[in-house]
Motif scaffolding. Sequence first.
Motif, mmCIF file in Angstrom:
data_model
loop_
_atom_site.group_PDB
_atom_site.id
_atom_site.type_symbol
_atom_site.label_atom_id
_atom_site.label_comp_id
_atom_site.label_asym_id
_atom_site.label_seq_id
_atom_site.Cartn_x
_atom_site.Cartn_y
_atom_site.Cartn_z
ATOM 1 N N ALA A 194 0.828 -1.207 0.000
ATOM 2 C CA ALA A 194 0.000 0.000 0.000
ATOM 3 C C ALA A 194 0.863 1.259 0.000
ATOM 4 O O ALA A 194 0.560 2.230 -0.707
ATOM 5 C CB ALA A 194 -0.937 -0.003 1.214
ATOM 6 N N ALA A 195 1.939 1.248 0.774
ATOM 7 C CA ALA A 195 2.830 2.413 0.826
ATOM 8 C C ALA A 195 3.502 2.634 -0.523
ATOM 9 O O ALA A 195 3.634 3.778 -0.974
ATOM 10 C CB ALA A 195 3.876 2.226 1.930
ATOM 11 N N VAL A 196 3.909 1.558 -1.194
ATOM 12 C CA VAL A 196 4.518 1.685 -2.524
ATOM 13 C C VAL A 196 3.495 2.235 -3.512
ATOM 14 O O VAL A 196 3.799 3.116 -4.318
ATOM 15 C CB VAL A 196 5.096 0.336 -3.001
ATOM 16 N N ALA A 197 2.273 1.746 -3.439
ATOM 17 C CA ALA A 197 1.215 2.245 -4.325
ATOM 18 C C ALA A 197 0.973 3.735 -4.098
ATOM 19 O O ALA A 197 0.591 4.455 -5.022
ATOM 20 C CB ALA A 197 -0.070 1.457 -4.103
ATOM 21 N N ASP A 198 1.246 4.203 -2.870
ATOM 22 C CA ASP A 198 1.088 5.624 -2.545
ATOM 23 C C ASP A 198 2.353 6.428 -2.816
ATOM 24 O O ASP A 198 2.410 7.606 -2.504
ATOM 25 C CB ASP A 198 0.672 5.793 -1.084
ATOM 26 N N GLY A 199 3.398 5.775 -3.349
ATOM 27 C CA GLY A 199 4.602 6.486 -3.752
ATOM 28 C C GLY A 199 5.854 6.251 -2.936
ATOM 29 O O GLY A 199 6.889 6.842 -3.210
ATOM 30 N N ALA A 200 5.804 5.400 -1.939
ATOM 31 C CA ALA A 200 6.992 5.124 -1.121
ATOM 32 C C ALA A 200 8.076 4.453 -1.956
ATOM 33 O O ALA A 200 7.792 3.563 -2.750
ATOM 34 C CB ALA A 200 6.635 4.244 0.072
ATOM 35 N N ARG A 215 11.307 -3.743 -2.798
ATOM 36 C CA ARG A 215 11.784 -3.962 -4.174
ATOM 37 C C ARG A 215 10.755 -4.734 -4.990
ATOM 38 O O ARG A 215 10.466 -4.397 -6.130
ATOM 39 C CB ARG A 215 13.113 -4.708 -4.161
ATOM 40 N N GLU A 216 10.229 -5.799 -4.417
ATOM 41 C CA GLU A 216 9.235 -6.608 -5.118
ATOM 42 C C GLU A 216 7.989 -5.787 -5.442
ATOM 43 O O GLU A 216 7.464 -5.861 -6.553
ATOM 44 C CB GLU A 216 8.849 -7.826 -4.281
ATOM 45 N N ALA A 217 7.518 -5.021 -4.479
ATOM 46 C CA ALA A 217 6.310 -4.210 -4.681
ATOM 47 C C ALA A 217 6.542 -3.126 -5.725
ATOM 48 O O ALA A 217 5.661 -2.848 -6.546
ATOM 49 C CB ALA A 217 5.860 -3.594 -3.359
ATOM 50 N N ARG A 218 7.729 -2.530 -5.721
ATOM 51 C CA ARG A 218 8.029 -1.503 -6.732
ATOM 52 C C ARG A 218 8.066 -2.105 -8.129
ATOM 53 O O ARG A 218 7.555 -1.520 -9.087
ATOM 54 C CB ARG A 218 9.347 -0.806 -6.422
ATOM 55 N N LEU A 219 8.678 -3.282 -8.267
ATOM 56 C CA LEU A 219 8.712 -3.952 -9.567
ATOM 57 C C LEU A 219 7.298 -4.279 -10.041
ATOM 58 O O LEU A 219 6.947 -4.052 -11.204
ATOM 59 C CB LEU A 219 9.550 -5.227 -9.503
ATOM 60 N N LYS A 220 6.497 -4.814 -9.144
ATOM 61 C CA LYS A 220 5.117 -5.156 -9.484
ATOM 62 C C LYS A 220 4.343 -3.902 -9.881
ATOM 63 O O LYS A 220 3.607 -3.899 -10.862
ATOM 64 C CB LYS A 220 4.441 -5.834 -8.293
ATOM 65 N N HIS A 221 4.528 -2.837 -9.127
ATOM 66 C CA HIS A 221 3.838 -1.569 -9.400
ATOM 67 C C HIS A 221 4.282 -0.992 -10.743
ATOM 68 O O HIS A 221 3.458 -0.487 -11.505
ATOM 69 C CB HIS A 221 4.116 -0.579 -8.264
ATOM 70 N N MET A 222 5.572 -1.075 -11.049
ATOM 71 C CA MET A 222 6.090 -0.557 -12.317
ATOM 72 C C MET A 222 5.565 -1.376 -13.490
ATOM 73 O O MET A 222 5.228 -0.823 -14.538
ATOM 74 C CB MET A 222 7.619 -0.542 -12.304
#
Length: 77
Positions: free
Chosen positions: A16-22, A50-57
């Motif tokens: 959730a934090a990554v989705a919000d820009g973390a 790292r995993e969440a950022r890759l998934k989000h990207m």
Amino acid sequence: MVVCSCNRLTHKDVEAAVADGATRPREIYAARNCKAQCGNCVKGVVCLLREARLKHMKKAEVPAHMVPAHAGVALSA
């Protein structure tokens, strides 16, 4: 899954934090109004970040067949 027992930080909190820009561990903790205490969770938070950022990207990528043929090409007048 609980990543940080001290703060009850879960993998869903990280996502959730990554989705919000973390983009950094401290931003993950800040999103839950906490910070690393004993430090045992930091490696796990970094891995999940790292995993969440890759998934989000990957979700943000537009498939080639969806891009108009003229996109990014300057048309001369």
